[in-house]
Scaffold this active site. Structure first.
Site, short mmCIF file in Angstrom:
data_model
loop_
_atom_site.label_atom_id
_atom_site.label_comp_id
_atom_site.label_asym_id
_atom_site.label_seq_id
_atom_site.Cartn_x
_atom_site.Cartn_y
_atom_site.Cartn_z
N CYS A 214 -27.13 -47.35 -11.26
CA CYS A 214 -26.90 -48.79 -11.05
C CYS A 214 -26.23 -49.03 -9.71
O CYS A 214 -26.34 -50.11 -9.15
CB CYS A 214 -26.05 -49.34 -12.18
SG CYS A 214 -24.52 -48.44 -12.42
N GLU B 150 -22.93 -55.41 -17.86
CA GLU B 150 -23.10 -54.62 -16.63
C GLU B 150 -24.60 -54.50 -16.43
O GLU B 150 -25.27 -53.79 -17.19
CB GLU B 150 -22.49 -53.23 -16.78
CG GLU B 150 -21.00 -53.22 -17.05
CD GLU B 150 -20.19 -53.70 -15.88
OE1 GLU B 150 -20.73 -53.80 -14.76
OE2 GLU B 150 -19.01 -54.00 -16.08
P1 NAP Z 1 -32.51 -51.91 -21.09
O1 NAP Z 1 -33.95 -51.72 -21.32
O2 NAP Z 1 -32.01 -53.30 -20.90
O3 NAP Z 1 -31.78 -51.21 -22.35
C1 NAP Z 1 -30.38 -51.11 -22.42
C2 NAP Z 1 -29.94 -50.97 -23.86
O4 NAP Z 1 -30.23 -52.19 -24.57
C3 NAP Z 1 -30.65 -49.86 -24.62
O5 NAP Z 1 -29.73 -49.21 -25.46
C4 NAP Z 1 -31.68 -50.63 -25.44
O6 NAP Z 1 -32.08 -49.96 -26.61
C5 NAP Z 1 -30.90 -51.87 -25.80
N1 NAP Z 1 -31.72 -53.02 -26.20
C6 NAP Z 1 -33.02 -53.25 -25.95
N2 NAP Z 1 -33.40 -54.43 -26.48
C7 NAP Z 1 -32.29 -54.96 -27.06
C8 NAP Z 1 -32.02 -56.17 -27.75
N3 NAP Z 1 -32.98 -57.08 -27.96
N4 NAP Z 1 -30.78 -56.40 -28.22
C9 NAP Z 1 -29.80 -55.50 -28.02
N5 NAP Z 1 -29.99 -54.33 -27.35
C10 NAP Z 1 -31.22 -54.07 -26.88
O7 NAP Z 1 -31.99 -51.10 -19.83
P2 NAP Z 1 -32.30 -49.57 -19.45
O8 NAP Z 1 -33.72 -49.49 -19.01
O9 NAP Z 1 -31.81 -48.66 -20.50
O10 NAP Z 1 -31.33 -49.36 -18.21
C11 NAP Z 1 -31.70 -49.57 -16.88
C12 NAP Z 1 -30.97 -50.75 -16.30
O11 NAP Z 1 -29.58 -50.62 -16.54
C13 NAP Z 1 -31.14 -50.83 -14.80
O12 NAP Z 1 -31.44 -52.15 -14.45
C14 NAP Z 1 -29.76 -50.46 -14.27
O13 NAP Z 1 -29.42 -51.06 -13.03
C15 NAP Z 1 -28.86 -50.93 -15.34
N6 NAP Z 1 -27.60 -50.20 -15.35
C16 NAP Z 1 -26.46 -50.85 -14.99
C17 NAP Z 1 -25.25 -50.19 -14.97
C18 NAP Z 1 -23.97 -50.89 -14.61
O14 NAP Z 1 -22.91 -50.32 -14.85
N7 NAP Z 1 -24.01 -52.07 -14.07
C19 NAP Z 1 -25.20 -48.83 -15.31
C20 NAP Z 1 -26.37 -48.18 -15.66
C21 NAP Z 1 -27.57 -48.88 -15.67
P3 NAP Z 1 -33.41 -49.07 -26.64
O15 NAP Z 1 -33.22 -47.96 -25.69
O16 NAP Z 1 -33.46 -48.63 -28.07
O17 NAP Z 1 -34.53 -49.99 -26.26
#
Ligand code: NAP
Length: 515
Positions: free
Chosen positions: A295, A256
């Site tokens: 999102c 997602e």
């Molecule tokens: P993110 O930076 O991609 O992080 C998401 C998760 O991935 C965090 O728990 C992060 O951990 C973890 N992570 C980071 N590097 C990783 C790796 N190499 N391997 C595995 N996991 C890893 O995203 P975010 O900034 O938290 O969220 C914002 C984004 O999410 C926005 O683009 C938004 O649109 C999207 N979003 C989508 C939905 C949907 O349902 N489609 C819902 C909510 C948000 P750490 O925090 O420890 O770095």
């Protein structure tokens, strides 16, 4: 300052070594720290597989539903405490925090209710028997059984409660233990929820694990019966999908990701009408709720050229009523962004939007408190339609949206929205079924969900941005290509579908028949 721990191998454990710091979004002061360094993640996954899996599979759907019900209740009983943590750690207003926390408890309650209709079995039939040869006796029957691994849930920072609860609800009901990894920067709320579930939900040993902090080497230990459900940015999704162990073990990954969601005002809508007000309500809410960190938030607003002036005027009047500031002040309607990185990213996104030629038509960037991670809501406008590359390629994840005037035709509206490359949800506002129907059919292949706003439902809808557990959540392309929720469909990712061929009567005796 709190130290957050992780719940693995059936106990709370604190990592050693390098820590991550959590900050107050209102003051910028450090409030907690956490670390996963040194934790035995391989052992933790194995514990969940070998203890949590059998424990859950021994329960019927009805019994698993009772666990979800207890998880939901624990959130409701601690609602105010969780709202307070969300204000501090995330800058969330009371309304924003409720959206996340009530969404979490509501989704758990929905799946607890659904469990009753699945009954006292612990696996599912998928469809009816299918005759596959000339003999009526020799048939095939599809069944769905719980995967023997762990559901690894990696969640985004913006919905620490709902993200974790909606994934956990589907996996636990399917009979698969969950390994929850919240976004570190806002993990205070998820950590407290983890404590509540461990203490109050009666979850069997190994059914629930929580990793607070960096994911570390977790994915190196994933196995083929595990699955990964990820919510977050497209960049991180790409890293997970191309992780060598995930590829070699063929671990299923559901993504997602981000989405440039749209709202399309139909050319038939009279300014001042009920549907016009519905459109304004949805656009204003999506810009301001959770300071635009959703999102599903509307990023692209399509307005027929003939209605542009009246619509911008109406939207400005709505938005003028909003107050940005301390989320604990009841007058505040727009809180802070959650993290310093978010504030930096949104500022860079706004600068790039302006550099691309979009001009600000509403909002005063300077009208925010100096401390903390506040950004004022802002609306931009570009006349470049489907050619406005930045608007269609980049998600500015804050209180920012762009108006795109269009000629009022189905063809141009569809072309502009499709330019976003696939999304979670777009809303269409029209009372003309001969216009809206063809547009919805054009938009459907690009979306997991569409909302049709009209005079008939102007005061009844659940809203553009609210994800309903009974309906599909997810979308193609940029949105990640994943699918979650949607009632019983939400369980299917956690279940293996198997076609069993054999004698019709014997199969009926062992597996029963579809109702
Ligand atoms: P993110 O930076 O991609 O992080 C998401 C998760 O991935 C965090 O728990 C992060 O951990 C973890 N992570 C980071 N590097 C990783 C790796 N190499 N391997 C595995 N996991 C890893 O995203 P975010 O900034 O938290 O969220 C914002 C984004 O999410 C926005 O683009 C938004 O649109 C999207 N979003 C989508 C939905 C949907 O349902 N489609 C819902 C909510 C948000 P750490 O925090 O420890 O770095």
């Amino acid at each position: 300052m709190r130290t957050l721990s992780s719940f693995i191998n059936g106990s709370w454990q604190t990592g050693t070594g390098r820590t991550s710091t959590l900050y107050s979004a209102v003051t910028g002061e450090p409030i907690a720290e956490t670390s996963t360094a040194g934790l035995d993640l391989d052992g933790a996954l194995n514990y969940a597989r070998t203890t949590g899996g059998p424990n859950l599979r021994a329960l019927s759907f009805t019994e698993r539903g009772a666990l979800l019900s207890a998880m939901s209740k624990s959130l409701r009983n601690h609602r105010d405490e969780l709202i307070g943590l969300a204000a501090d750690n995330m800058g969330a207003t009371r309304g924003d925090a409720k959206f996340d926390i009530d969404g979490a408890s509501g989704t758990l309650a929905y799946y607890a209710y659904l469990a009753k209709s699945l009954g006292d079995r612990n696996w599912l039939l998928d469809g009816e028997q299918v005759q596959v040869s000339r003999s009526k006796r020799f048939v095939g029957q599809h069944i769905l059984t719980p995967r023997r691994g762990v559901a690894i849930h990696i969640n985004a920072f913006n919905f620490p409660a709902w993200n974790m609860a909606e994934k956990a609800a589907c996996a636990l009901l399917a009979g698969v233990p969950v390994f929850e990894k919240p976004g570190t920067a806002t993990s205070l709320v998820a950590w407290r929820i983890g404590q509540l579930w461990v203490e109050q939900a009666g979850l069997p040993d190994g059914a629930f694990s929580l990793l607070c902090g960096s994911v570390g080497q977790l994915l190196d230990h994933a196995q083929s019966q595990d699955c990964i459900v990820f919510t977050g940015s497209g960049d991180t999704a790409a890293k997970i999908k191309t992780h060598p162990n995930v590829i070699s073990q063929n671990v299923p990954v559901n993504v997602e990701a981000d989405s440039l969601n749209g709202a399309v005002l139909g050319p038939d809508i009279e300014p001042g009408s009920d549907t016009f007000h519905m459109f304004l309500t949805e656009v204003a809410r999506e810009l301001t709720q959770k300071a635009g960190q959703k999102c599903t938030a509307i990023r692209r607003i399509l307005i027929p050229e003939a209605l542009l002036e009246a619509t911008l005027e109406g939207l400005g009047e709505r938005l003028d009523q909003h107050v940005v500031g301390d989320p604990t002040d009841r007058k505040t309607t727009v809180g802070a962004l959650s993290t310093p990185a978010q504030k930096r990213d949104v500022a860079a996104g706004i600068a790039a939007l302006e550099a691309s030629g979009a001009r600000r038509v509403w909002g005063d960037p300077s009208a925010v408190p100096a401390a903390g991670y506040f950004v004022a809501p802002q609306v931009f406008l570009t006349n470049d339609g489907a050619d406005a590359a930045f608007v269609h390629d980049h998600e500015v994840f804050g209180p920012v949206a762009t108006v795109l005037p269009y000629d009022g035709t189905v063809a141009e509206a569809a072309k502009i929205i499709a330019r976003g490359g696939g999304g979670l949800v777009t809303s269409v506002f029209s009372n003309d079924r001969n216009w809206a129907g063809p547009l919805l059919l054009e938009l459907a292949p690009w979306h997991g969900r569409l909302m049709w706003g009209s005079a008939k439902v102007h005061d009844q809808g659940t809203g553009h941005g609210a994800v309903m557990p009974s309906l599909l959540h997810g979308g193609p392309g940029r949105a990640g290509g994943g699918a979650e929720l949607g009632g019983e469909r939400g369980l299917h990712f956690y279940l293996q579908r198997t076609a069993i061929q054999g004698d019709s009567a014997l199969l009926k005796r062992v597996f029963g028949t579809a109702e």
